[in-house]
Design a protein around this motif. Sequence first.
Motif, short mmCIF file in Angstrom:
data_model
loop_
_atom_site.label_atom_id
_atom_site.label_comp_id
_atom_site.label_asym_id
_atom_site.label_seq_id
_atom_site.Cartn_x
_atom_site.Cartn_y
_atom_site.Cartn_z
N ASP A 107 -9.04 -0.89 -5.89
CA ASP A 107 -8.22 -2.10 -6.49
C ASP A 107 -7.19 -1.66 -7.59
O ASP A 107 -6.03 -1.81 -7.64
CB ASP A 107 -8.67 -3.65 -6.90
CG ASP A 107 -8.26 -4.26 -5.01
OD1 ASP A 107 -7.52 -4.17 -4.58
OD2 ASP A 107 -7.85 -5.52 -5.60
N PRO A 167 -2.97 -4.95 4.47
CA PRO A 167 -3.48 -5.44 3.16
C PRO A 167 -4.01 -6.43 2.38
O PRO A 167 -4.12 -6.09 1.15
CB PRO A 167 -1.93 -5.13 2.29
CG PRO A 167 -2.15 -3.53 3.76
CD PRO A 167 -2.20 -4.54 4.65
N THR A 217 0.76 -1.17 0.26
CA THR A 217 -0.06 -0.41 -0.30
C THR A 217 1.20 1.43 -0.17
O THR A 217 0.03 2.68 -0.41
CB THR A 217 -0.84 -0.03 0.99
OG1 THR A 217 0.03 -0.30 2.53
CG2 THR A 217 -1.80 -1.16 1.02
N ASP A 229 -5.13 1.24 -7.08
CA ASP A 229 -4.04 0.89 -6.25
C ASP A 229 -2.61 0.28 -7.66
O ASP A 229 -1.70 0.84 -6.82
CB ASP A 229 -3.86 0.02 -5.25
CG ASP A 229 -4.43 0.74 -3.98
OD1 ASP A 229 -4.53 1.73 -4.26
OD2 ASP A 229 -5.09 -0.11 -3.40
N ALA A 230 -2.91 -0.40 -8.38
CA ALA A 230 -2.61 -1.24 -9.03
C ALA A 230 -1.79 -0.22 -10.29
O ALA A 230 -0.68 -0.64 -10.32
CB ALA A 230 -2.87 -2.42 -9.77
N ARG A 231 -2.31 0.85 -9.90
CA ARG A 231 -1.54 1.83 -10.69
C ARG A 231 -0.35 2.75 -10.47
O ARG A 231 0.26 3.02 -9.36
CB ARG A 231 -2.35 2.93 -11.50
CG ARG A 231 -2.37 3.14 -13.23
CD ARG A 231 -3.31 4.05 -13.24
NE ARG A 231 -4.57 2.94 -13.32
CZ ARG A 231 -5.77 3.75 -13.10
NH1 ARG A 231 -6.27 4.98 -13.00
NH2 ARG A 231 -6.96 3.27 -13.58
N ARG A 251 3.59 -1.79 -5.73
CA ARG A 251 3.20 -2.88 -5.80
C ARG A 251 2.83 -2.86 -8.03
O ARG A 251 2.64 -4.41 -7.77
CB ARG A 251 1.25 -2.97 -5.86
CG ARG A 251 0.68 -2.39 -5.64
CD ARG A 251 -1.19 -2.51 -5.08
NE ARG A 251 -1.72 -3.97 -5.22
CZ ARG A 251 -2.82 -4.16 -4.58
NH1 ARG A 251 -3.46 -3.08 -3.96
NH2 ARG A 251 -3.72 -5.21 -5.22
N GLY A 252 2.38 -1.73 -7.97
CA GLY A 252 2.56 -2.07 -9.96
C GLY A 252 3.67 -2.30 -10.19
O GLY A 252 3.76 -2.12 -11.28
N ARG A 255 2.92 3.95 -6.62
CA ARG A 255 2.70 2.20 -6.04
C ARG A 255 3.53 0.99 -5.61
O ARG A 255 3.69 1.08 -7.81
CB ARG A 255 1.33 2.24 -6.08
CG ARG A 255 0.51 3.30 -5.49
CD ARG A 255 0.05 2.00 -4.02
NE ARG A 255 -1.63 3.40 -4.19
CZ ARG A 255 -2.01 3.51 -2.78
NH1 ARG A 255 -1.67 1.96 -1.73
NH2 ARG A 255 -2.59 3.92 -2.75
#
Lengths: 361, 291
Positions: free
Chosen positions: B286, B204, A95, B289-291, A138-139, A136
């Motif tokens: 969701d 998360p 996050t 966030d991935a971006r 996670r991407g 972010r």
Amino acid sequence: MARIELRGLAHSYSTHPKGDADYALKRMDHVWHDGGAYALLGPSGCGKTTLLNIISGLVIPSEGQVLFDGLDVTRLPPQQRNIAQVFQFPVIYDTMSVFDNLAFPLRNRRVAETEVRARVEEVADMLELTGELGRRARGLTADAKQKISLGRGLVRSDVAAILFDEPLTVIDPQLKWLLRRKLKQIHERFQLSLIYVTHDQNEALTFAQQVVVMSEGSVMQLGTPQELFERPAHTFVGYFIGSPGMNFLPCRYEGGAAMVDNQRIPLAKSVLDHAPHRGVPLEIGIRPEHLRIGANPVNGALPAEIAMVEDLGNFKIVTARLGRHMLKAKLPEDDAVPGDHGWLTFPPDRTRLYADGRLVA
Amino acid sequence: MDKRPYDNKAWLLVLPVFLIVAISAIIPLMTVVNYSVQDVLGPFQRVFVGTEWFEQVLNDDRLHGAFLRQLIFSGCVLLIQIPLGIAVALTMPVKGWQSSLCLVLVALPLLIPWNVVGTIWQLYARPDIGLAGVAVNSLGIPYNYTSSAFDAWLTVLIMDVWHWTPLVILLCYAGLRSIPEAFYQAAKIDGASAWAVFRYIQLPKMRRVLTIAILLRFMDSFMIYTEPFVLTGGGPGNATTFLSQFLAQIAVGQFDLGPAAAFSLIYFLVILLLSWIFYTYITHTDREDAR
């Protein structure tokens, strides 16, 4: 920076180990120098990750001590040792942004925010992550994530050693090379101790100054890549390092030479000075790179049948049959390979003698 | 003109699906639609009334009351069960026989039918003979779910928490177990506090199972019927009359099939709509966030 010392270290995952077989790590004593790049190399299940986790403090060893610069840290939790660890699969905090990920270890240690910013920017610059700081985490791609994991170790100014647990497993082959080079640069710049676990010999040999070869919970040899190649201390090392591995032939010892099925193979003088005891199984070992194959009988050469020739582009691997034994030789691409029959020469200074699996002299 | 030959055999392959969907969903639903736009006077007498039933139901004060109670109830259920479920899942043992034992114990309430849960608590909380009811009263706290609206609410909520928090616990437990050990190890090395581990790793990583848990608990609590029915029949007064109960009152109690059918459709659409809004919200964030 730290000199890492292992004293009488052994570990068993069972609470009441009965025999040697219950030990994931058998008793060992080692001193690893400050600022060195070490690789722990061995097949899966040889105890290398256990050893790494003991050094990082994730596992408390059942016997022995771990010392950093002479200070006993055996029972200290990981956060109180000055180490960082990069895992097989990238660990990032989903996050958070890349910046926050890198700042996380510092913020947990209540470092002032201005210093956090300075450190994070410095590390991001070095890892080529500056452009991604606001994103972010996670991407990102696997290699970027792995760089973040590494960065979280590097931001801390107190880090003495960075431990790597097969960190390139999930990285694409062409990026592996780049990341490995990055590691070398970082090592040269910061002079940190690096300990790198891998089962890939290429990775270990290109990365490390010292390679620790492990098998079944024991250290088989600790040496430079060259030493491992030239003088494997154990038949396991000879076979495990090198592609293809070392050739081993069972032999007898007679009159200053090794006898393989009544064929005489001369040995170097240094070996003869340490003539082995009787009754111990003996083998001679020679690297495929050192075994010579000629078309004509020269003095001392042994006749052999050529069983197979594999052309691998820049070199050839020739499989030859000597009596009942198969041997591999690695020849340069341009060397002529004799037809069905050839003559094998074992250069005495390259031929090693092993007694009960261990190098003689 | 298209002269290509048509092969209609493909329809035969699709037909079974059409049949199943028709029998299982469309035909029953259409019956309700049918009733919702007609006034049925007798077996073969009916009058088309258009949207009259819908207007009548939507302007019904009793419905507004039931709807408001329903929203508050579902809100309470989520506010209690989700944090409680997470908290319990976090404290459950990870391995060994203790973990198996805990899982079985936690799962037990899920195996008990709604009706039985209602009956258990109806008896257990009775102020005259129930163990809990008598105990609470003897502590000097007046408690009677048949006379106090607050007590009735409290009892229904406790019942639901007892019955359904285990579902949230199991989902969270599964979510927690799927976090690789390396994350905890890395957090340790990074010097993260227990709170930071929860906030930045566990929460998360539980996001997906929590989405499912919230969705299931929301839909389920929005349809609650049996427990308040068994406990007080929706009372005292209308205090625990939620939407399902209200629907049963008009359909079975008053036999007003038209309004009941109209309301059924509205009820169905409300659940569908709320679930859809919720689901798209979660999956949308969701993707953000991935971006």
